[in-house]
Scaffold this active site. Structure first.
Site, PDB file in Angstrom:
ATOM      1  N   ASP A  52       0.849  -1.202   0.000  1.00  0.00           N
ATOM      2  CA  ASP A  52       0.000   0.000   0.000  1.00  0.00           C
ATOM      3  C   ASP A  52       0.882   1.250   0.000  1.00  0.00           C
ATOM      4  O   ASP A  52       0.375   2.376  -0.053  1.00  0.00           O
ATOM      5  CB  ASP A  52      -1.011  -0.007   1.151  1.00  0.00           C
ATOM      6  CG  ASP A  52      -0.365  -0.104   2.510  1.00  0.00           C
ATOM      7  OD1 ASP A  52       0.874  -0.208   2.587  1.00  0.00           O
ATOM      8  OD2 ASP A  52      -1.101  -0.073   3.517  1.00  0.00           O
ATOM      9  N   SER A  53       2.214   1.059  -0.013  1.00  0.00           N
ATOM     10  CA  SER A  53       3.136   2.175  -0.242  1.00  0.00           C
ATOM     11  C   SER A  53       2.907   2.759  -1.639  1.00  0.00           C
ATOM     12  O   SER A  53       3.412   3.835  -1.956  1.00  0.00           O
ATOM     13  CB  SER A  53       4.596   1.720  -0.080  1.00  0.00           C
ATOM     14  OG  SER A  53       4.827   0.531  -0.810  1.00  0.00           O
ATOM     15  N   ASP A  91      -1.054  -6.102  -0.229  1.00  0.00           N
ATOM     16  CA  ASP A  91      -1.507  -5.472   1.011  1.00  0.00           C
ATOM     17  C   ASP A  91      -3.014  -5.266   0.998  1.00  0.00           C
ATOM     18  O   ASP A  91      -3.566  -4.745   0.011  1.00  0.00           O
ATOM     19  CB  ASP A  91      -0.865  -4.078   1.159  1.00  0.00           C
ATOM     20  CG  ASP A  91       0.389  -4.111   2.007  1.00  0.00           C
ATOM     21  OD1 ASP A  91       0.553  -5.033   2.828  1.00  0.00           O
ATOM     22  OD2 ASP A  91       1.215  -3.189   1.852  1.00  0.00           O
ATOM     23  N   LYS A 121      -1.417  -9.430   2.774  1.00  0.00           N
ATOM     24  CA  LYS A 121      -0.674  -8.988   3.965  1.00  0.00           C
ATOM     25  C   LYS A 121      -1.562  -8.007   4.734  1.00  0.00           C
ATOM     26  O   LYS A 121      -2.199  -7.148   4.143  1.00  0.00           O
ATOM     27  CB  LYS A 121       0.649  -8.330   3.565  1.00  0.00           C
ATOM     28  CG  LYS A 121       1.403  -7.726   4.757  1.00  0.00           C
ATOM     29  CD  LYS A 121       2.857  -7.463   4.450  1.00  0.00           C
ATOM     30  CE  LYS A 121       3.160  -6.145   3.783  1.00  0.00           C
ATOM     31  NZ  LYS A 121       2.712  -4.940   4.524  1.00  0.00           N
ATOM     32  N   GLU A 123      -1.720  -5.554   8.495  1.00  0.00           N
ATOM     33  CA  GLU A 123      -0.938  -4.977   9.593  1.00  0.00           C
ATOM     34  C   GLU A 123      -1.630  -5.247  10.928  1.00  0.00           C
ATOM     35  O   GLU A 123      -2.820  -4.968  11.076  1.00  0.00           O
ATOM     36  CB  GLU A 123      -0.791  -3.464   9.394  1.00  0.00           C
ATOM     37  CG  GLU A 123       0.008  -3.103   8.157  1.00  0.00           C
ATOM     38  CD  GLU A 123       0.202  -1.597   7.989  1.00  0.00           C
ATOM     39  OE1 GLU A 123      -0.214  -0.816   8.870  1.00  0.00           O
ATOM     40  OE2 GLU A 123       0.776  -1.208   6.948  1.00  0.00           O
ATOM     41  N   GLU A 190       8.860  -4.217  10.649  1.00  0.00           N
ATOM     42  CA  GLU A 190       9.314  -2.932  10.119  1.00  0.00           C
ATOM     43  C   GLU A 190       9.864  -2.044  11.229  1.00  0.00           C
ATOM     44  O   GLU A 190       9.210  -1.834  12.266  1.00  0.00           O
ATOM     45  CB  GLU A 190       8.131  -2.230   9.404  1.00  0.00           C
ATOM     46  CG  GLU A 190       8.523  -0.886   8.814  1.00  0.00           C
ATOM     47  CD  GLU A 190       7.527  -0.341   7.790  1.00  0.00           C
ATOM     48  OE1 GLU A 190       6.567  -1.047   7.425  1.00  0.00           O
ATOM     49  OE2 GLU A 190       7.719   0.809   7.354  1.00  0.00           O
TER      50      GLU A 190
HETATM   51  O1  KIV Z   1       3.568  -1.135   1.656  1.00  0.00           O
HETATM   52  C1  KIV Z   1       4.751  -1.500   1.706  1.00  0.00           C
HETATM   53  O2  KIV Z   1       5.575  -1.196   0.842  1.00  0.00           O
HETATM   54  C2  KIV Z   1       5.159  -2.305   2.861  1.00  0.00           C
HETATM   55  C3  KIV Z   1       6.621  -2.546   3.029  1.00  0.00           C
HETATM   56  C4  KIV Z   1       7.291  -1.351   3.537  1.00  0.00           C
HETATM   57  C5  KIV Z   1       6.884  -3.746   3.871  1.00  0.00           C
HETATM   58  O3  KIV Z   1       4.343  -2.728   3.628  1.00  0.00           O
END
Ligand code: KIV
Length: 272
Positions: A52-53, A91, A121, A123, A190
């Site tokens: 989600d980055s 994510d 994934k 959190e 992280e």
């Molecule tokens: O969204 C992302 O890029 C991440 C990484 C920093 C692990 O969750």
């Protein structure tokens, strides 16, 4: 001894667990589009994270919170079309799994059906236990994410190192053990102290992939734009830049502008 011990033709969640037990480190990078994913996969990266980055590096938002489930599915399906070898993990975006476990399952099913990815994934630890159980019961592999969890940035208030105090470190260890027990196939840690990350990696059997968590874990992940130096404003201590694409691309593009303006481009061989 070579760094790559076994040539996995297609990386699966099982291969990652095998890599951990064989002492082979796992490489993971983000990608959000077809062209980049093809390059990352061809270069031999084991896991591609459609993170989600994307909210930051693709859309220019300050945080990861605004990206939607539809946008994540769009990025993920572009990545999946490019990938032949890597495991593609996606994510679950903020707001798509926090309210209840049924919503978490619905979001995960949409991601798997509409993108063709291989795992999701999420959190968090104990707070999202029921959601993780439901997703796993539907046969969808889950990767955990503890430590600095950017979707909770407004709760933390800063992006500084997490779990430096005993109480938070103990909760993190408990959460990591819980995620293993629930059946997650791997876990991202992280921005936490390297000693703590090593301790977690040694105390659970599933692979621990670190970002800003030192070298004592089972693998590393970075955001592709950061490691290629496409963004020269973000320089945390944990980041190793393998290129300076910001400078390289800026100078190539300004050369193009000069060539167009000076009528050097196109020349006779570059036309029909
Ligand atoms: O969204 C992302 O890029 C991440 C990484 C920093 C692990 O969750």
């Amino acid at each position: 001894m070579s760094a790559i011990k076994k040539d996995y033709k297609k990386v699966t969640t099982k291969s990652l667990i095998e890599m951990k037990s064989n002492g082979e480190k796992i490489s993971m990078l983000t990608a959000y589009d077809y062209t980049m994913a093809k390059i990352v996969d061809t270069a031999g990266v084991d896991v591609i994270l459609v993170g989600d980055s994307a909210s930051n590096v693709m859309a220019g938002h300050e945080t990861t919170l605004p990206i939607t489930l539809d946008q994540m599915i769009y990025h993920a399906s572009s990545v999946v079309r490019a990938v032949e070898r890597a495991l593609v993990v996606i994510d679950l975006p903020f707001g798509s799994y926090q309210s209840d476990s049924k919503e978490a399952l619905r979001s995960s099913i949409r991601i798997m059906k509409e993108s063709g990815g291989h795992a999701v994934k999420l959190e968090g630890g104990k707070e999202i236990k029921e959601s993780i159980k439901k997703i796993l019961n539907a046969g969808i592999p889950v990767m955990g994410h503890l430590g600095l969890t950017p979707q909770s940035i407004y709760k933390f208030g800063t992006y500084t190192v997490r779990a430096k105090e005993d109480e938070e470190a103990e909760k993190l260890i408990e959460d990591a053990k819980l995620l293993e027990q629930l059946g997650c196939f791997a876990l991202v840690l992280e921005k936490i102290p390297a000693n703590l990350a090593k301790q977690v990696a040694e105390s659970i059997s599933i692979p621990v992939i670190g970002i800003g968590a030192g070298g004592g874990v089972d693998g590393q992940v970075l955001v592709i734009h950061d490691m290629l130096g496409m963004n020269n404003e973000f320089s945390p201590r944990f980041l190793r830049r393998y290129m300076n694409l910001y400078e390289g691309m800026t100078s190539a593009i300004s050369k193009y502008v000069t060539d167009v303006k000076s009528k050097d481009f196109p020349n006779e061989k570059e036309q029909y």
